[in-house]
Write an enzyme that holds these catalytic residues in place. Structure first.
Site, PDB file in Angstrom:
ATOM      1  CG  HIS A 459      25.301 -92.563  50.594  1.00  0.00           C
ATOM      2  ND1 HIS A 459      25.725 -93.869  50.469  1.00  0.00           N
ATOM      3  CD2 HIS A 459      26.385 -91.860  51.014  1.00  0.00           C
ATOM      4  CE1 HIS A 459      26.999 -93.952  50.783  1.00  0.00           C
ATOM      5  NE2 HIS A 459      27.430 -92.753  51.122  1.00  0.00           N
ATOM      6  CG  ASN A 460      19.074 -91.191  54.216  1.00  0.00           C
ATOM      7  OD1 ASN A 460      19.541 -90.366  55.004  1.00  0.00           O
ATOM      8  ND2 ASN A 460      18.861 -92.443  54.569  1.00  0.00           N
ATOM      9  CB  ALA A 461      17.428 -85.908  53.079  1.00  0.00           C
ATOM     10  CG  ASN A 462      18.720 -88.596  59.081  1.00  0.00           C
ATOM     11  OD1 ASN A 462      19.528 -87.886  59.662  1.00  0.00           O
ATOM     12  ND2 ASN A 462      17.792 -89.285  59.715  1.00  0.00           N
ATOM     13  CG  HIS A 463      24.922 -89.336  54.898  1.00  0.00           C
ATOM     14  ND1 HIS A 463      25.865 -89.677  55.845  1.00  0.00           N
ATOM     15  CD2 HIS A 463      25.621 -88.981  53.779  1.00  0.00           C
ATOM     16  CE1 HIS A 463      27.079 -89.545  55.325  1.00  0.00           C
ATOM     17  NE2 HIS A 463      26.957 -89.117  54.075  1.00  0.00           N
ATOM     18  CG  HIS A 499      28.675 -84.790  51.478  1.00  0.00           C
ATOM     19  ND1 HIS A 499      27.640 -84.614  52.381  1.00  0.00           N
ATOM     20  CD2 HIS A 499      29.107 -86.068  51.634  1.00  0.00           C
ATOM     21  CE1 HIS A 499      27.467 -85.735  53.055  1.00  0.00           C
ATOM     22  NE2 HIS A 499      28.337 -86.635  52.621  1.00  0.00           N
ATOM     23  CG  ASP A 500      27.142 -88.393  49.895  1.00  0.00           C
ATOM     24  OD1 ASP A 500      27.926 -88.564  48.942  1.00  0.00           O
ATOM     25  OD2 ASP A 500      27.367 -88.826  51.043  1.00  0.00           O
ATOM     26  CG  ASP A 616      31.307 -88.486  53.869  1.00  0.00           C
ATOM     27  OD1 ASP A 616      30.074 -88.631  53.980  1.00  0.00           O
ATOM     28  OD2 ASP A 616      31.958 -88.949  52.920  1.00  0.00           O
ATOM     29  CD  GLN A 715      31.757-100.669  60.593  1.00  0.00           C
ATOM     30  OE1 GLN A 715      31.930-100.507  59.388  1.00  0.00           O
ATOM     31  NE2 GLN A 715      31.401 -99.680  61.382  1.00  0.00           N
TER      32      GLN A 715
END
Length: 815
Positions: A459-463, A499-500, A616, A715
């Site tokens: 959950h970082n900026a890339n995401h 959103h995150d 998401d 998964q």
């Protein structure tokens, strides 16, 4: 003369009004020992602090009770029934009364609510009675021994000195750690306790002259305990204000500090003292229009935010100072600049000459003058213009926001520290009207959002940027963008990219189970999603939301108001809560079957929630190589949380104990929204410090084979139960190109088939560069059990052939 006096009186009245207006935080009589101005909030604050040490209080009472029971046994050991004296009876009675008092208080503490027991009177009463009973018991017991000349031979390790030291230490630590008592009251009790024990030593050893060593030792212990008291006091979050005063006294001229801070602003006639962020001094506010950064969140006591009241205002000042200084020292600053001061515009103010002048006095005067006439938005805008514009990479890629299969995680844009700013501006700016001020505000908004994404594995900026890219793709695939006007497309993309924001790398269930401050604030309902909304709109409130509205829109103009847009963005972000997944899918399914289903009006928000939900978790529908990397990252994040949960269980950490907040292996305090944290991330971004690039992230879960084995089955379940039904609902919305069927659903099926294959043969999962350092990989390599193909290089045809080979090996009994 009368006119002059009248003017002075009017000025005094205005000052009093301003003082009343800005009267808020720190009472002047508690300037060094802070107290909340509102008594009710002070009571709430103390209740929460005491609630956090409930177990400590119970442990102390148990230990103290155990010691007193031993004493009671000792006191009654020599009790002679034949010639019992009143002294012996008194000793036993006082000891039993002390035991009963401890039992009553212990029951009251453990079983009753904080409102009824966590009061100052209870603790003071306990301390006083305990000392009275203890004093009388020891005195009469010692007197009895002296009279009978009978040492306690049966319990040779028990003597009066040892008993004194044990009681003094245990009870003193309790007094010093108890937050229900103020600093002065704690010191007062400590000194009284010391005097009482010295008196007891004198009375016990009345016929001996050599008891100076006992007094010396107990005084030395008192000094150590008082040092502990000061340390405990200084370490409390809200009392750190004193640190900043000490810092100012050490690094500034003492006389100047004393005259400015104490002489001018610490007047006994004044009711309260507030913080002036403009001139970095603690004084009365003079500017009527001045406003604190998020004063309702950071400055005032709000929602039990323990670290907000007495810390963030100084963090804010540091942030603004650092920003201004980092802006002003830049050589590229325009030499011909105009500054608006008190409504007048002054031209040709040379920033470079003032900042780089060899005379610090000139710089300081200009610097102070500049700060007085800039609000927070101006300061952030200056920082943005000076620093960020030179670092922005213009995206020249038509695939972002259009091609679902675009490998964003490995692209140069995905690895940028300003990925939110660059990708967000690339996708959102086409919907902004041709207005430079609005585009500048958009960039500033994205910069602050970028700075509040933290370097979590997943959950970082890339995401955040990836979800925005995939949301834009889905808007195009489902023709959603043709139904919305420009204003609502801006809101849609902002919701996806933010959103995150501020995500701490822990799940809602973790926050709820540990009674984290955010779970208390949002009542365990969509905790993180509400927090993301709060950050988003806090930033919008700071810089203004007018850039969201495109005045060139010709449709749905009547709905282009802040209330509707806010509701739209909040609904989209809240929908990403996986706990509400089936609820949102069911709503969309029912609305889609309805005869009045209308995306252009009432159902725009329903399709938007489904789009952003799929985006998401969209990595499940990417090409296998990208999906496998995202799976590695999210697995690492879940594993990190699992380790913290195990740590809590092993250490029996009280989930109600907020003192662990901000420590290692817990949610970092730096991940809570304030401007100091924005500044830190801002500097990291400017200096190109990228800590969330896949190639640099260390995966710890790979060394735990049981956890690795659980990934494929997890998964498969997630694909079949969560993702597949969601995609099928969107299939009916796709256009003639059938991109959902041909790309999204196709990738999902291939990835699902691959996970089923790995579930049956976990060795495939280890055949990747990240796994080479694990013991399991080395063992497989030694036994030559590794397949030739690498995990990240598995293609569609490889899945088919590997599945076929695997079935044949099972058939022939090779596996």
């Amino acid at each position: 003369m009368n006119e002059y006096n009248n003017d002075n009186m009017e000025q005094e009245k205005e000052k009093k009004k301003e003082e009343q207006k800005y009267k808020n935080i720190i009472k002047k009589e508690y300037f060094i020992f802070p107290r909340l101005y509102d008594k009710n909030k002070e009571i709430e604050y103390n209740k929460l602090r005491i609630h956090n040490i409930k177990e400590y209080i119970c442990i102390h009472l148990t230990i103290s009770l155990f010691i007193i029971l031993i004493e009671c046994f000792v006191f009654s050991f020599n009790l002679n029934i034949k010639d019992t004296t009143y002294v012996e009876i008194c000793v036993v009675i006082f000891s039993i009364l002390n035991c009963l008092m401890h039992i009553v208080v212990l029951i009251k503490m453990y079983f009753f609510t904080s409102e009824s027991v966590y009061t100052k009177g209870v603790f003071i009463g306990y301390i006083v009675l305990n000392q009275v009973f203890q004093f009388l018991s020891l005195y009469f017991f010692t007197k009895r021994n002296e009279q009978s000349k009978n040492d306690i031979a049966h319990l040779k390790y028990y003597d009066n000195s040892f008993n004194l030291y044990v009681h003094f230490f245990v009870d003193s630590v309790f007094i010093l750690c108890l937050p229900a008592l103020s600093f002065f009251l704690s010191v007062l009790f400590m000194m009284m306790f010391l005097c009482l024990n010295i008196l007891l030593i004198n009375m016990i050893k009345f016929n001996k002259t050599n008891y100076g060593s006992d007094i010396y030792h107990i005084c030395l212990l008192s000094v150590v305990l008082l040092m502990f008291l000061i340390l405990r006091y200084m370490m409390e979050e809200r009392n750190r204000l004193l640190f900043f005063f000490i810092k100012d006294m050490m690094f500034d001229n003492y006389k100047k500090w004393y005259s400015d801070y104490i002489g001018a602003h610490y007047d006994k006639d004044k009711d309260s003292t507030t913080i002036n962020g403009d001139n970095n001094k603690y004084e009365k506010e003079k500017c009527e229009d001045y406003k604190f950064l998020f004063s309702n969140k950071c400055i005032l006591f709000h929602d039990f935010t323990l670290n907000a009241c007495y810390k963030d205002y100084y963090s804010m000042i540091c942030f603004l100072n650092k920003l201004l200084k980092s802006c002003n020292i830049k050589e590229d600053m325009s030499s011909n600049t105009s500054v608006n001061i008190n409504g007048d515009t002054y031209q040709n103010m040379n920033f470079h000459d003032n900042i780089n002048s060899n005379i610090p006095k000139n710089y300081n005067s200009f610097y102070e003058e500049l700060k007085k006439n800039l609000n927070e938005s101006d300061i952030l805008t200056i920082a943005y213009e000076v620093e960020v514009l030179k670092n922005i990479k213009k995206i020249n890629c038509d695939e972002i926001g259009k091609n679902w299969d675009y490998s964003f995680i490995d692209s140069e844009y995905g690895k940028s520290t300003l990925v939110i700013l660059e990708v967000g501006y690339h996708l959102i700016s086409p919907y902004i009207e041709n207005n430079e001020n609005k585009k500048k505000k958009l960039q500033l908004f994205l910069l602050l959002i970028n700075s509040m994404y933290f370097p979590n594995p997943y959950h970082n900026a890339n995401h955040g940027a990836t979800v925005c890219h995939l949301s834009k793709c889905l808007a195009h695939i489902t023709d959603y963008d043709s139904y919305l006007n420009n204003t609502y497309m801006i809101c849609y993309l902002i919701a996806s990219i933010a959103h995150d924001v501020g995500h701490p790398g822990k799940t809602n269930s973790y926050l709820s189970e540990t009674n984290h401050i955010l779970s208390i604030r949002y009542n365990d309902m969509s905790i993180l999603e509400n927090y993301h909304c709060s950050i988003t709109f806090s930033i919008l409130q700071l810089i203004g939301f007018d850039f969201l509205i495109n005045n060139e829109d010709t449709k749905l103009v009547e709905k282009n108001n802040y209330t509707n847009m806010r509701k739209f963005i909040i609904e989209l972000i809240i929908s990403t809560d996986m706990k509400l997944h089936f609820e949102y899918v069911d709503i969309f399914k029912k609305r889609k079957k309805s005869q009045n289903f209308d995306i252009s009006d009432t159902d725009a928000i329903n399709l938007g929630t489904i789009n952003i939900k799929l985006a998401d978790i969209g990595h499940t529908c990417l090409k296998w190589k990208d999906h496998a990397k995202w799976t590695m990252l999210v697995s690492e994040e879940f594993f990190s949380q699992k380790r913290v949960e195990e740590l809590h269980k092993n250490k029996n950490i009280d989930p109600l104990n907020f003192s662990n907040f901000g420590k290692e292996d817990n949610i970092d305090e730096g991940m809570i929204f304030n401007y100091e944290n924005i500044y830190i991330n801002y500097i990291n971004n400017i200096n190109n410090i990228n800590t969330y690039d896949y190639s640099y992230i260390k995966l710890n879960f790979i060394h735990h084979h049981d956890f690795v084995k659980s990934i494929p089955s997890t998964q498969v379940y997630f694909f079949e139960i969560i993702v597949m039904p969601l995609i099928k609902e969107l299939q009916s919305m796709e256009k003639s190109k059938k991109e959902i069927t041909q790309k999204v659903l196709h990738n999902l099926n291939i990835n699902l088939q691959t996970w089923r294959l790995i579930e049956k043969n976990i060795n495939l999962f280890y055949n990747t560069e990240k796994m080479t350092g694990t013991d399991y990989y080395k063992n497989l390599e030694k036994q030559k059990l590794l397949r030739g193909i690498r995990l990240l290089d598995i293609a569609e045809e490889d899945v088919i052939s590997l599945t076929k080979n695997f079935k044949e090996e099972i058939k022939h009994g090779k596996l």
